[in-house]
Write a protein that holds these residues in place. Sequence first.
Motif, PDB file in Angstrom:
ATOM      1  N   ALA A  15     -13.438  23.135  20.237  1.00  0.00           N
ATOM      2  CA  ALA A  15     -13.413  23.874  21.501  1.00  0.00           C
ATOM      3  C   ALA A  15     -12.018  23.770  22.081  1.00  0.00           C
ATOM      4  O   ALA A  15     -11.323  22.788  21.826  1.00  0.00           O
ATOM      5  CB  ALA A  15     -14.410  23.276  22.497  1.00  0.00           C
ATOM      6  N   LYS A  21     -16.118  19.627  25.847  1.00  0.00           N
ATOM      7  CA  LYS A  21     -16.636  19.260  24.521  1.00  0.00           C
ATOM      8  C   LYS A  21     -16.974  17.769  24.410  1.00  0.00           C
ATOM      9  O   LYS A  21     -18.009  17.392  23.872  1.00  0.00           O
ATOM     10  CB  LYS A  21     -15.573  19.654  23.489  1.00  0.00           C
ATOM     11  CG  LYS A  21     -15.850  19.221  22.088  1.00  0.00           C
ATOM     12  CD  LYS A  21     -14.686  19.575  21.193  1.00  0.00           C
ATOM     13  CE  LYS A  21     -13.415  18.922  21.705  1.00  0.00           C
ATOM     14  NZ  LYS A  21     -12.314  18.905  20.750  1.00  0.00           N
ATOM     15  N   ALA A  77      -3.455  17.173  11.921  1.00  0.00           N
ATOM     16  CA  ALA A  77      -2.837  18.330  12.570  1.00  0.00           C
ATOM     17  C   ALA A  77      -1.973  17.858  13.726  1.00  0.00           C
ATOM     18  O   ALA A  77      -2.197  16.776  14.278  1.00  0.00           O
ATOM     19  CB  ALA A  77      -3.905  19.292  13.079  1.00  0.00           C
ATOM     20  N   VAL A  79      -1.232  18.700  17.437  1.00  0.00           N
ATOM     21  CA  VAL A  79      -1.831  19.451  18.542  1.00  0.00           C
ATOM     22  C   VAL A  79      -1.084  19.068  19.819  1.00  0.00           C
ATOM     23  O   VAL A  79      -0.996  17.880  20.152  1.00  0.00           O
ATOM     24  CB  VAL A  79      -3.341  19.116  18.712  1.00  0.00           C
ATOM     25  CG1 VAL A  79      -3.973  20.008  19.778  1.00  0.00           C
ATOM     26  CG2 VAL A  79      -4.110  19.261  17.398  1.00  0.00           C
ATOM     27  N   TYR A  84      -2.804  14.071  15.061  1.00  0.00           N
ATOM     28  CA  TYR A  84      -4.195  13.618  15.014  1.00  0.00           C
ATOM     29  C   TYR A  84      -4.656  13.638  13.563  1.00  0.00           C
ATOM     30  O   TYR A  84      -4.353  14.584  12.840  1.00  0.00           O
ATOM     31  CB  TYR A  84      -5.106  14.572  15.800  1.00  0.00           C
ATOM     32  CG  TYR A  84      -4.836  14.639  17.278  1.00  0.00           C
ATOM     33  CD1 TYR A  84      -3.843  15.467  17.773  1.00  0.00           C
ATOM     34  CD2 TYR A  84      -5.586  13.886  18.175  1.00  0.00           C
ATOM     35  CE1 TYR A  84      -3.592  15.550  19.134  1.00  0.00           C
ATOM     36  CE2 TYR A  84      -5.345  13.959  19.539  1.00  0.00           C
ATOM     37  CZ  TYR A  84      -4.346  14.785  20.018  1.00  0.00           C
ATOM     38  OH  TYR A  84      -4.102  14.866  21.355  1.00  0.00           O
ATOM     39  N   GLY A  85      -5.394  12.620  13.135  1.00  0.00           N
ATOM     40  CA  GLY A  85      -5.867  12.607  11.755  1.00  0.00           C
ATOM     41  C   GLY A  85      -7.248  11.982  11.624  1.00  0.00           C
ATOM     42  O   GLY A  85      -7.620  11.092  12.387  1.00  0.00           O
ATOM     43  N   THR A  86      -8.003  12.487  10.648  1.00  0.00           N
ATOM     44  CA  THR A  86      -9.364  12.005  10.385  1.00  0.00           C
ATOM     45  C   THR A  86      -9.357  11.051   9.202  1.00  0.00           C
ATOM     46  O   THR A  86      -8.850  11.403   8.135  1.00  0.00           O
ATOM     47  CB  THR A  86     -10.283  13.207  10.037  1.00  0.00           C
ATOM     48  OG1 THR A  86     -10.259  14.125  11.123  1.00  0.00           O
ATOM     49  CG2 THR A  86     -11.709  12.761   9.776  1.00  0.00           C
ATOM     50  N   GLU A 104     -14.857  15.723  16.097  1.00  0.00           N
ATOM     51  CA  GLU A 104     -14.325  16.559  17.189  1.00  0.00           C
ATOM     52  C   GLU A 104     -12.889  16.864  16.844  1.00  0.00           C
ATOM     53  O   GLU A 104     -11.996  16.059  17.119  1.00  0.00           O
ATOM     54  CB  GLU A 104     -14.318  15.751  18.488  1.00  0.00           C
ATOM     55  CG  GLU A 104     -15.574  15.772  19.297  1.00  0.00           C
ATOM     56  CD  GLU A 104     -15.336  15.060  20.619  1.00  0.00           C
ATOM     57  OE1 GLU A 104     -14.538  15.546  21.437  1.00  0.00           O
ATOM     58  OE2 GLU A 104     -15.931  13.999  20.809  1.00  0.00           O
ATOM     59  N   ILE A 105     -12.656  18.001  16.214  1.00  0.00           N
ATOM     60  CA  ILE A 105     -11.306  18.308  15.739  1.00  0.00           C
ATOM     61  C   ILE A 105     -10.965  19.758  16.044  1.00  0.00           C
ATOM     62  O   ILE A 105     -11.829  20.523  16.438  1.00  0.00           O
ATOM     63  CB  ILE A 105     -11.156  18.024  14.222  1.00  0.00           C
ATOM     64  CG1 ILE A 105     -12.170  18.813  13.411  1.00  0.00           C
ATOM     65  CG2 ILE A 105     -11.323  16.537  13.946  1.00  0.00           C
ATOM     66  CD1 ILE A 105     -12.060  18.596  11.904  1.00  0.00           C
ATOM     67  N   ASP A 106      -9.707  20.133  15.857  1.00  0.00           N
ATOM     68  CA  ASP A 106      -9.321  21.505  16.182  1.00  0.00           C
ATOM     69  C   ASP A 106      -9.645  22.441  14.995  1.00  0.00           C
ATOM     70  O   ASP A 106     -10.094  21.984  13.944  1.00  0.00           O
ATOM     71  CB  ASP A 106      -7.842  21.572  16.596  1.00  0.00           C
ATOM     72  CG  ASP A 106      -6.913  21.511  15.404  1.00  0.00           C
ATOM     73  OD1 ASP A 106      -7.295  20.925  14.374  1.00  0.00           O
ATOM     74  OD2 ASP A 106      -5.806  22.064  15.490  1.00  0.00           O
ATOM     75  N   GLY A 109      -8.066  21.617  11.601  1.00  0.00           N
ATOM     76  CA  GLY A 109      -8.736  20.494  10.953  1.00  0.00           C
ATOM     77  C   GLY A 109     -10.064  20.934  10.360  1.00  0.00           C
ATOM     78  O   GLY A 109     -10.440  20.540   9.253  1.00  0.00           O
TER      79      GLY A 109
END
Length: 209
Positions: A15, A21, A77, A79, A84-86, A104-106, A109
């Motif tokens: 979102a 979100k 990514a 942002v 930010y990374g998973t 919860e990612i863009d 991602g």
Amino acid sequence: MNERDTPGTLFIVTAPSGVGKTTLVRGLLERSPDLRLSVSHTTRAPREGEENGREYHFIDAAAFQRLCAAGEFLEWAEVHGNYYGTSRAWLEEQTRDGHDVILEIDWRGARQVRLVFPGAVGIFVLPPSFGELERRLRGRGTDSEETIARRLAAARGEMSHVGEFAYVIINDRLPAAIDDMAAIVRATRLRYASQHKRHSRYFSSFAQD
Ligand code: 5GP
């Protein structure tokens, strides 16, 4: 078993900022405590009230680069100027063990995750209207016109990817939006493929040659 055939489902929630979100996901987790939230790594500074390891793993740019080079991120990514990374290992472990996970990612991602986990379920959260989003972003009262204009442009860009997501929630009233999200999780868990994976013994008990 490979990553394409994991018993746990990934739910990707995307979102633009200002849509609520995080509050929505928190409400869903209260209602479905068996869902697990993926905690990303980020180089952005913690906001007031945020705790290391709860909202994010807060790390500096050098540590982020190291993890990235070591292949620790399933996706990452930039942002709004921060990274930010998973975490790949955590996610693989959770889904392998049959847990359903929320990311919860863009939208970028989300695209990358879908390449590795094509079964991931995408949920996009929209504001009730674009005007309402503008009102909410202004409502903070602390940001300059320039910042607000930048956020609105970013939101428009993000919202243009809504069609890449299987589900859309319009967050007008929070309780209804949480209901919607819980309904998506529930219906996904009732799909043949999920039921078959979760109850494989039961299914084989009546299988015929
Ligand atoms: P915030 O800094 O406001 O918490 O998040 C900013 C944006 O970064 C949000 O759109 C959020 O969904 C996104 N984000 C948070 N973690 C990750 C991640 O691990 N990967 C990607 N691609 N985006 C993320």
